[in-house]
Design an enzyme around this catalytic site. Structure first.
Site, mmCIF file in Angstrom:
data_model
loop_
_atom_site.group_PDB
_atom_site.id
_atom_site.type_symbol
_atom_site.label_atom_id
_atom_site.label_comp_id
_atom_site.label_asym_id
_atom_site.label_seq_id
_atom_site.Cartn_x
_atom_site.Cartn_y
_atom_site.Cartn_z
ATOM 1 N N TYR A 64 0.838 -1.213 0.000
ATOM 2 C CA TYR A 64 0.000 0.000 0.000
ATOM 3 C C TYR A 64 0.871 1.261 0.000
ATOM 4 O O TYR A 64 0.628 2.199 -0.767
ATOM 5 C CB TYR A 64 -0.899 -0.035 1.237
ATOM 6 C CG TYR A 64 -1.883 1.099 1.353
ATOM 7 C CD1 TYR A 64 -3.019 1.157 0.553
ATOM 8 C CD2 TYR A 64 -1.690 2.108 2.303
ATOM 9 C CE1 TYR A 64 -3.935 2.199 0.680
ATOM 10 C CE2 TYR A 64 -2.600 3.146 2.439
ATOM 11 C CZ TYR A 64 -3.719 3.190 1.630
ATOM 12 O OH TYR A 64 -4.627 4.224 1.765
ATOM 13 N N LYS A 118 1.108 4.226 -2.831
ATOM 14 C CA LYS A 118 0.782 5.623 -2.519
ATOM 15 C C LYS A 118 2.002 6.534 -2.732
ATOM 16 O O LYS A 118 1.846 7.710 -3.070
ATOM 17 C CB LYS A 118 0.249 5.735 -1.088
ATOM 18 C CG LYS A 118 -1.095 5.016 -0.888
ATOM 19 C CD LYS A 118 -2.183 5.636 -1.748
ATOM 20 C CE LYS A 118 -3.557 5.046 -1.509
ATOM 21 N NZ LYS A 118 -4.589 5.668 -2.337
HETATM 22 P P1 NDP Z 1 -13.359 2.627 0.962
HETATM 23 O O1 NDP Z 1 -12.838 1.241 1.120
HETATM 24 O O2 NDP Z 1 -14.366 3.127 1.947
HETATM 25 O O3 NDP Z 1 -13.973 2.824 -0.521
HETATM 26 C C1 NDP Z 1 -13.203 2.468 -1.614
HETATM 27 C C2 NDP Z 1 -13.920 2.824 -2.895
HETATM 28 O O4 NDP Z 1 -13.070 2.451 -3.994
HETATM 29 C C3 NDP Z 1 -15.220 2.073 -3.098
HETATM 30 O O5 NDP Z 1 -16.163 2.906 -3.736
HETATM 31 C C4 NDP Z 1 -14.832 0.927 -4.045
HETATM 32 O O6 NDP Z 1 -15.900 0.476 -4.875
HETATM 33 C C5 NDP Z 1 -13.768 1.589 -4.891
HETATM 34 N N1 NDP Z 1 -12.822 0.623 -5.467
HETATM 35 C C6 NDP Z 1 -12.025 -0.246 -4.816
HETATM 36 N N2 NDP Z 1 -11.312 -0.992 -5.695
HETATM 37 C C7 NDP Z 1 -11.670 -0.573 -6.929
HETATM 38 C C8 NDP Z 1 -11.326 -0.964 -8.243
HETATM 39 N N3 NDP Z 1 -10.427 -1.923 -8.494
HETATM 40 N N4 NDP Z 1 -11.930 -0.344 -9.294
HETATM 41 C C9 NDP Z 1 -12.850 0.635 -9.080
HETATM 42 N N5 NDP Z 1 -13.212 1.067 -7.855
HETATM 43 C C10 NDP Z 1 -12.641 0.457 -6.795
HETATM 44 O O7 NDP Z 1 -12.054 3.552 0.959
HETATM 45 P P2 NDP Z 1 -11.797 4.990 1.587
HETATM 46 O O8 NDP Z 1 -12.923 5.878 1.283
HETATM 47 O O9 NDP Z 1 -11.364 4.837 2.987
HETATM 48 O O10 NDP Z 1 -10.487 5.439 0.775
HETATM 49 C C11 NDP Z 1 -10.552 6.219 -0.402
HETATM 50 C C12 NDP Z 1 -9.135 6.549 -0.837
HETATM 51 O O11 NDP Z 1 -8.458 7.245 0.215
HETATM 52 C C13 NDP Z 1 -8.281 5.319 -1.133
HETATM 53 O O12 NDP Z 1 -7.424 5.579 -2.202
HETATM 54 C C14 NDP Z 1 -7.464 5.138 0.139
HETATM 55 O O13 NDP Z 1 -6.270 4.471 -0.097
HETATM 56 C C15 NDP Z 1 -7.248 6.592 0.525
HETATM 57 N N6 NDP Z 1 -6.935 6.778 1.930
HETATM 58 C C16 NDP Z 1 -7.834 6.416 2.905
HETATM 59 C C17 NDP Z 1 -7.524 6.606 4.247
HETATM 60 C C18 NDP Z 1 -8.451 6.257 5.341
HETATM 61 O O14 NDP Z 1 -8.053 6.395 6.516
HETATM 62 N N7 NDP Z 1 -9.665 5.809 5.077
HETATM 63 C C19 NDP Z 1 -6.228 7.170 4.635
HETATM 64 C C20 NDP Z 1 -5.363 7.511 3.530
HETATM 65 C C21 NDP Z 1 -5.721 7.326 2.231
HETATM 66 P P3 NDP Z 1 -17.100 -0.452 -4.267
HETATM 67 O O15 NDP Z 1 -17.823 0.418 -3.295
HETATM 68 O O16 NDP Z 1 -17.928 -0.822 -5.449
HETATM 69 O O17 NDP Z 1 -16.430 -1.612 -3.601
#
Ligand code: NDP
Length: 249
Positions: free
Chosen positions: A157, A161
């Site tokens: 991860y 990033k």
């Molecule tokens: P969630 O797990 O809550 O949501 C992830 C979203 O990404 C979902 O809508 C999912 O779709 C979609 N997704 C996952 N894999 C794919 C794929 N292969 N193709 C298309 N869509 C995909 O994540 P967060 O909201 O927590 O995170 C959002 C971003 O922020 C990410 O990049 C994460 O790495 C980053 N981030 C998050 C942090 C945190 O503390 N939460 C901290 C730092 C960074 P579906 O709903 O259909 O499964």
């Protein structure tokens, strides 16, 4: 008015941070294309939440895996179908497959690189041509505090990033003269499904390392993304903006 409305693509907009970003853009008057992987219920809920104050612009859900080129093509096609513009792209879709290095499988490593980094690359590459033509664009890539500082159990991860940061800076240099800015947002610990899976002990340890002594909310990230997307943010490019309660200091 409809011809002047800006269009944004938000990947991973079905849940969590991406949902809040999509809602914020829609309520700010953008046409919104929302990408998601396959969870229909949460994607439909995002659509409902966007429209709770009425029909403000166009909105479409696009299901597809961001690591596949065809998904990037579809997202762009839908965006251009509104009024021929693509103004803002938010590469937010992301996954974790945590494991210690010694136990990490090649699949766990590659799945995370494919979704987080390759997915970002593919959509960035597709949207730059129309953005160059219209001489305007805002690309915002969601990285992470661990992309800057690393984290045990997350070599895959954090590599993905950190890769996003390198890609962002290189793109920013290539595109600055075309009035296209490319920035990364590096969230800290945000309350979503991704962090729900952590046990209480790990959460307490992380909270102790956050000067603000609280987790962030998806709204904190959406606010920053909208700021970077603003026309007046034109002199900010190639930056990594930490939104982490001071965690990354
Ligand atoms: P969630 O797990 O809550 O949501 C992830 C979203 O990404 C979902 O809508 C999912 O779709 C979609 N997704 C996952 N894999 C794919 C794929 N292969 N193709 C298309 N869509 C995909 O994540 P967060 O909201 O927590 O995170 C959002 C971003 O922020 C990410 O990049 C994460 O790495 C980053 N981030 C998050 C942090 C945190 O503390 N939460 C901290 C730092 C960074 P579906 O709903 O259909 O499964």
């Amino acid at each position: 008015m409809e011809n002047q409305r800006k269009t944004v693509i938000v990947t991973g907009g079905g849940r969590g941070i991406g949902r809040e970003i999509a809602i914020s853009f829609y309520k700010a008057g953008y046409n919104v294309v929302i990408g998601y992987a396959g969870n229909e219920d949460t994607a439909n809920e995002t659509k409902k939440l966007c429209m709770e104050d009425g029909l403000l612009g166009e909105l479409v859900l696009v299901k597809g895996d961001v690591s596949e080129e065809d998904t990037a093509n579809q997202l762009l096609e839908r965006a251009l179908s509104f009024n021929g513009r693509i103004d803002v792209v938010v590469n937010n879709a992301g996954i974790t497959r945590d494991n210690l290095l010694a136990r990490m499988t090649e699949k766990e490593f590659m799945d995370v690189l494919d979704t987080n980094l390759k997915g970002t690359f593919l959509l960035c590459q597709k949207v730059t041509r129309p953005m160059m033509k219209q001489r305007f664009g805002r690309i915002i890539n969601i990285s992470s505090v661990v992309g800057v500082h690393g984290n045990s159990g997350q070599v895959n991860y954090s590599a993905s990033k950190a890769g996003i940061i390198g890609l962002t800076k290189s793109m920013a240099k290539e595109l600055a003269s075309r009035n296209i800015t490319v920035n990364a947002v590096a969230p800290g610990m945000i309350e979503t499904d991704m962090t729900k899976i952590l046990d209480e002990k790990s959460k307490e340890a992380i909270l102790a390392s956050i000067p603000a002594k609280r987790m962030g909310s998806p709204k904190d990230i959406a606010h920053t993304v909208l700021f970077l997307a603003d026309v007046n943010s034109s002199y900010i490019t190639g930056q990594v903006l930490g939104v982490d309660g001071g965690m990354g200091m």
